[in-house]
Design a protein around this motif. Sequence first.
Motif, PDB file in Angstrom:
ATOM      1  N   TRP A 196       1.074  -1.233  -0.011  1.00 53.79           N
ATOM      2  CA  TRP A 196       0.006  -0.100   0.205  1.00 53.79           C
ATOM      3  C   TRP A 196       0.839   1.225   0.017  1.00 53.79           C
ATOM      4  CZ3 TRP A 196      -3.275  -2.169   4.738  1.00 53.79           C
ATOM      5  CH2 TRP A 196      -4.338  -2.994   4.157  1.00 53.79           C
ATOM      6  N   THR A 197       0.150   2.262  -0.214  1.00 56.74           N
ATOM      7  CA  THR A 197       0.953   3.636  -0.065  1.00 56.74           C
ATOM      8  C   THR A 197       0.750   3.957   1.325  1.00 56.74           C
ATOM      9  OG1 THR A 197      -1.082   5.017  -0.445  1.00 56.74           O
ATOM     10  CG2 THR A 197       0.353   4.560  -2.458  1.00 56.74           C
ATOM     11  N   ALA A 198       1.316   5.122   1.836  1.00 56.37           N
ATOM     12  CA  ALA A 198       1.049   5.363   3.050  1.00 56.37           C
ATOM     13  C   ALA A 198      -0.236   5.840   3.385  1.00 56.37           C
ATOM     14  CB  ALA A 198       2.081   6.446   3.531  1.00 56.37           C
ATOM     15  N   SER A 199      -1.017   6.778   2.634  1.00 59.09           N
ATOM     16  CA  SER A 199      -2.351   7.035   2.587  1.00 59.09           C
ATOM     17  C   SER A 199      -3.131   5.805   2.814  1.00 59.09           C
ATOM     18  CB  SER A 199      -2.845   8.168   1.581  1.00 59.09           C
ATOM     19  OG  SER A 199      -1.754   8.598   1.034  1.00 59.09           O
ATOM     20  N   GLU A 200      -3.048   5.119   1.828  1.00 60.46           N
ATOM     21  CA  GLU A 200      -3.922   3.643   1.770  1.00 60.46           C
ATOM     22  C   GLU A 200      -3.885   3.099   3.207  1.00 60.46           C
ATOM     23  OE1 GLU A 200      -4.057   2.186  -2.844  1.00 60.46           O
ATOM     24  OE2 GLU A 200      -2.389   1.796  -1.594  1.00 60.46           O
ATOM     25  N   SER A 201      -2.654   2.910   3.831  1.00 64.60           N
ATOM     26  CA  SER A 201      -2.266   2.302   4.936  1.00 64.60           C
ATOM     27  C   SER A 201      -3.013   2.813   6.088  1.00 64.60           C
ATOM     28  CB  SER A 201      -0.726   2.332   5.281  1.00 64.60           C
ATOM     29  OG  SER A 201      -0.137   1.548   4.179  1.00 64.60           O
ATOM     30  N   LEU A 202      -2.945   4.257   6.118  1.00 69.17           N
ATOM     31  CA  LEU A 202      -3.368   4.710   7.245  1.00 69.17           C
ATOM     32  C   LEU A 202      -5.279   4.898   6.949  1.00 69.17           C
ATOM     33  CD1 LEU A 202      -1.570   8.236   7.167  1.00 69.17           C
ATOM     34  CD2 LEU A 202      -1.940   6.911   9.002  1.00 69.17           C
ATOM     35  N   ARG A 203      -5.782   4.792   5.876  1.00 69.10           N
ATOM     36  CA  ARG A 203      -6.922   4.540   5.648  1.00 69.10           C
ATOM     37  C   ARG A 203      -7.435   3.001   6.290  1.00 69.10           C
ATOM     38  NH1 ARG A 203      -9.600   4.279   0.530  1.00 69.10           N
ATOM     39  NH2 ARG A 203      -7.508   4.834  -0.335  1.00 69.10           N
ATOM     40  N   ALA A 204      -6.692   2.163   5.761  1.00 70.86           N
ATOM     41  CA  ALA A 204      -7.023   0.806   6.540  1.00 70.86           C
ATOM     42  C   ALA A 204      -6.834   0.734   7.938  1.00 70.86           C
ATOM     43  CB  ALA A 204      -5.978  -0.288   5.764  1.00 70.86           C
ATOM     44  N   LEU A 205      -5.896   1.452   8.303  1.00 69.52           N
ATOM     45  CA  LEU A 205      -5.767   1.433   9.954  1.00 69.52           C
ATOM     46  C   LEU A 205      -6.862   2.009  10.441  1.00 69.52           C
ATOM     47  CD1 LEU A 205      -1.816   2.070  10.501  1.00 69.52           C
ATOM     48  CD2 LEU A 205      -3.199  -0.147  10.915  1.00 69.52           C
ATOM     49  N   ASP A 206      -7.492   3.027   9.780  1.00 71.26           N
ATOM     50  CA  ASP A 206      -8.553   3.850  10.716  1.00 71.26           C
ATOM     51  C   ASP A 206      -9.751   2.914  10.377  1.00 71.26           C
ATOM     52  OD1 ASP A 206      -7.498   6.122  11.281  1.00 71.26           O
ATOM     53  OD2 ASP A 206      -8.194   7.251   9.429  1.00 71.26           O
ATOM     54  N   MET A 207     -10.116   2.259   9.153  1.00 68.84           N
ATOM     55  CA  MET A 207     -11.278   1.382   8.932  1.00 68.84           C
ATOM     56  C   MET A 207     -11.225   0.455  10.039  1.00 68.84           C
ATOM     57  SD  MET A 207     -11.219   1.328   4.758  1.00 68.84           S
ATOM     58  CE  MET A 207     -12.773   0.497   4.551  1.00 68.84           C
ATOM     59  N   LEU A 208      -9.963  -0.321  10.381  1.00 76.07           N
ATOM     60  CA  LEU A 208      -9.487  -1.446  11.352  1.00 76.07           C
ATOM     61  C   LEU A 208      -9.561  -1.152  12.667  1.00 76.07           C
ATOM     62  CD1 LEU A 208      -7.466  -3.734   8.839  1.00 76.07           C
ATOM     63  CD2 LEU A 208      -9.797  -3.970   9.814  1.00 76.07           C
ATOM     64  N   ALA A 209      -9.791   0.305  13.214  1.00 79.07           N
ATOM     65  CA  ALA A 209      -9.515   0.773  14.404  1.00 79.07           C
ATOM     66  C   ALA A 209     -10.156  -0.087  15.568  1.00 79.07           C
ATOM     67  CB  ALA A 209      -9.894   2.200  14.689  1.00 79.07           C
ATOM     68  N   ASP A 210     -11.285  -0.968  15.222  1.00 78.47           N
ATOM     69  CA  ASP A 210     -11.771  -1.553  16.356  1.00 78.47           C
ATOM     70  C   ASP A 210     -11.728  -3.213  16.108  1.00 78.47           C
ATOM     71  OD1 ASP A 210     -13.122  -2.025  13.949  1.00 78.47           O
ATOM     72  OD2 ASP A 210     -15.157  -1.672  14.718  1.00 78.47           O
ATOM     73  N   ALA A 211     -10.599  -3.496  15.439  1.00 85.11           N
ATOM     74  CA  ALA A 211     -10.393  -4.916  15.079  1.00 85.11           C
ATOM     75  C   ALA A 211      -9.510  -5.490  16.044  1.00 85.11           C
ATOM     76  CB  ALA A 211      -9.667  -5.073  13.742  1.00 85.11           C
ATOM     77  N   GLY A 212      -8.889  -4.742  17.148  1.00 88.25           N
ATOM     78  CA  GLY A 212      -8.115  -5.273  17.969  1.00 88.25           C
ATOM     79  C   GLY A 212      -6.694  -5.668  17.538  1.00 88.25           C
ATOM     80  N   LEU A 213      -5.925  -5.094  16.421  1.00 89.12           N
ATOM     81  CA  LEU A 213      -4.778  -5.410  15.916  1.00 89.12           C
ATOM     82  C   LEU A 213      -3.634  -5.211  16.858  1.00 89.12           C
ATOM     83  CD1 LEU A 213      -5.217  -4.401  12.205  1.00 89.12           C
ATOM     84  CD2 LEU A 213      -5.370  -6.477  12.860  1.00 89.12           C
ATOM     85  N   THR A 214      -2.592  -6.009  17.101  1.00 90.82           N
ATOM     86  CA  THR A 214      -1.671  -5.897  17.803  1.00 90.82           C
ATOM     87  C   THR A 214      -0.433  -5.263  17.130  1.00 90.82           C
ATOM     88  OG1 THR A 214      -1.041  -7.922  17.561  1.00 90.82           O
ATOM     89  CG2 THR A 214      -2.199  -7.668  19.366  1.00 90.82           C
ATOM     90  N   LEU A 215      -0.041  -5.611  16.002  1.00 94.61           N
ATOM     91  CA  LEU A 215       0.953  -4.994  15.080  1.00 94.61           C
ATOM     92  C   LEU A 215       0.807  -4.704  13.806  1.00 94.61           C
ATOM     93  CD1 LEU A 215       3.626  -7.902  16.018  1.00 94.61           C
ATOM     94  CD2 LEU A 215       3.497  -5.546  17.087  1.00 94.61           C
ATOM     95  N   ALA A 216       1.330  -3.881  12.992  1.00 91.04           N
ATOM     96  CA  ALA A 216       1.329  -3.662  11.806  1.00 91.04           C
ATOM     97  C   ALA A 216       2.695  -3.572  11.061  1.00 91.04           C
ATOM     98  CB  ALA A 216       0.710  -2.424  11.321  1.00 91.04           C
ATOM     99  N   GLU A 217       2.887  -4.501   9.998  1.00 91.11           N
ATOM    100  CA  GLU A 217       4.353  -4.569   9.628  1.00 91.11           C
ATOM    101  C   GLU A 217       4.409  -4.132   8.242  1.00 91.11           C
ATOM    102  OE1 GLU A 217       5.915  -8.492  10.394  1.00 91.11           O
ATOM    103  OE2 GLU A 217       6.616  -8.776   8.538  1.00 91.11           O
ATOM    104  N   GLU A 218       5.307  -3.427   7.749  1.00 93.47           N
ATOM    105  CA  GLU A 218       5.715  -2.812   6.323  1.00 93.47           C
ATOM    106  C   GLU A 218       4.584  -2.830   5.735  1.00 93.47           C
ATOM    107  OE1 GLU A 218       8.674  -2.237   5.339  1.00 93.47           O
ATOM    108  OE2 GLU A 218      10.223  -3.447   6.337  1.00 93.47           O
ATOM    109  N   LEU A 219       3.506  -1.887   6.081  1.00 92.58           N
ATOM    110  CA  LEU A 219       2.335  -1.753   5.158  1.00 92.58           C
ATOM    111  C   LEU A 219       2.864  -0.595   3.629  1.00 92.58           C
ATOM    112  CD1 LEU A 219      -0.186  -0.560   7.742  1.00 92.58           C
ATOM    113  CD2 LEU A 219       0.357  -2.925   6.915  1.00 92.58           C
ATOM    114  N   CYS A 220       3.606  -0.025   3.783  1.00 92.77           N
ATOM    115  CA  CYS A 220       4.195   0.874   2.932  1.00 92.77           C
ATOM    116  C   CYS A 220       5.803   0.813   2.742  1.00 92.77           C
ATOM    117  CB  CYS A 220       3.617   2.121   2.845  1.00 92.77           C
ATOM    118  SG  CYS A 220       4.628   3.203   3.785  1.00 92.77           S
ATOM    119  N   PRO A 221       6.363   1.069   1.492  1.00 92.66           N
ATOM    120  CA  PRO A 221       7.679   0.907   1.569  1.00 92.66           C
ATOM    121  C   PRO A 221       8.550   2.101   2.296  1.00 92.66           C
ATOM    122  CG  PRO A 221       6.693   1.305  -0.795  1.00 92.66           C
ATOM    123  CD  PRO A 221       5.647   1.538   0.258  1.00 92.66           C
TER     124      PRO A 221
END
Length: 367
Positions: A196-221
């Motif tokens: 993803w791009t940085a903006s796509e990653s931020l959008r995805a993290l916002d959409m998943l804010a309530d999913a209880g994720l514990t880590l995010a790895e290398e979402l963008c270069p």
Amino acid sequence: MRITAIDAIPYRIPYVKPLKFASGEVTHADHVLVRVHTAGGLVGHADAPPRPFTYGETQAGIVAVIDGIFAPQLVGLDADRRAVLHARMHRTVGNPAAKAAVDMAVWDVLTQAWGTSVNRALGGFTDRMRVCHMLGFDAPAAMAQEASAIRDRYGITTFKVKVGRRPIDLDVDVVRALRNTLGDKAELYIDGNRGWTASESLRALDMLADAGLTLAEELCPADDVLGRRRLVANCRIPFVGDESVTTPAEVTRELLGGGATAVSIKTARTGFTGSQEILDLARGLGVEVVMGNQIDGQLGTACTVAFGAAHAATSARAGELSNFLDMADDLLTEPLRIVDGELAVPSGPGIGVTVDPDKLAHYRLDG
Ligand code: MUC
Ligand code: MG
């Protein structure tokens, strides 16, 4: 204990379930078995998995660099002079998996000679790790079904979910399906392999804010330097550097530059020696680590658990130790077994495992 020969043996084992992710796909384990022979007759083993989409190495390239450069530099050297061994190998740039396999095969043979295991020689903190399973791309229902089958059969409750597809809703739907199927107690984290791009990653993290994720790895270069910094600054969970942090210098650069807040340690690319350096650096800088997976077979996984279980920091969270389950077969005489969500360090000397000569003869590609 003089090194008398180093073998680099290419082999090929198919995957029952190919793994797809944003930077590539693996349908066969086209790996290189590295053997270090010593004057006393002891032999050390390790595995080099080429990952051209991550480091540029190929199976033929790994064989060529070991046969053509490393073996001539190292044969005749005493195996315990590891600092000399590394200084010689590091005259050649790159080639992380080839260097790591030589390093680990040397540790294997040394610890056999010392009458101990790699796990104990490195610290021996514990003898097992909790296991995280990595889920490759598929439709949401298929990935949820795979995860629940893995949980039911092996007791694994931590899953790393490959993301980085477009539209981002596809991966968001996958995470939601996994959370619905596995419930609140399962640990879920995501790995974008720079898709993803940085903006796509931020959008995805916002959409998943309530999913209880514990880590995010290398979402963008990491090379999208300012975008990545903005992403990491706005990420509320640890942001793991993986392919961007393959050396101590890269770890330092990414952590101090705001490109990551946690580090994936992979023995397949830094061996035991380099993994120890990265672990010490991460601890000194006060960041979390995770034992990552280079889509390893059983020998590579045995190396990961030997190192991961040797230290408190690397065994604190589940290690990525199960993707050999996707392979049709493997090289070891005694298969690794995941029980109740845990993998024990194999109990033999050295790395603790034995390569089956018949299996190697069957799968090797060099005649
Ligand atoms: C991972 O964590 O990214 C996929 C590509 C690679 O180099 O390693 C795997 C897993
Ligand atoms: Mg990764």
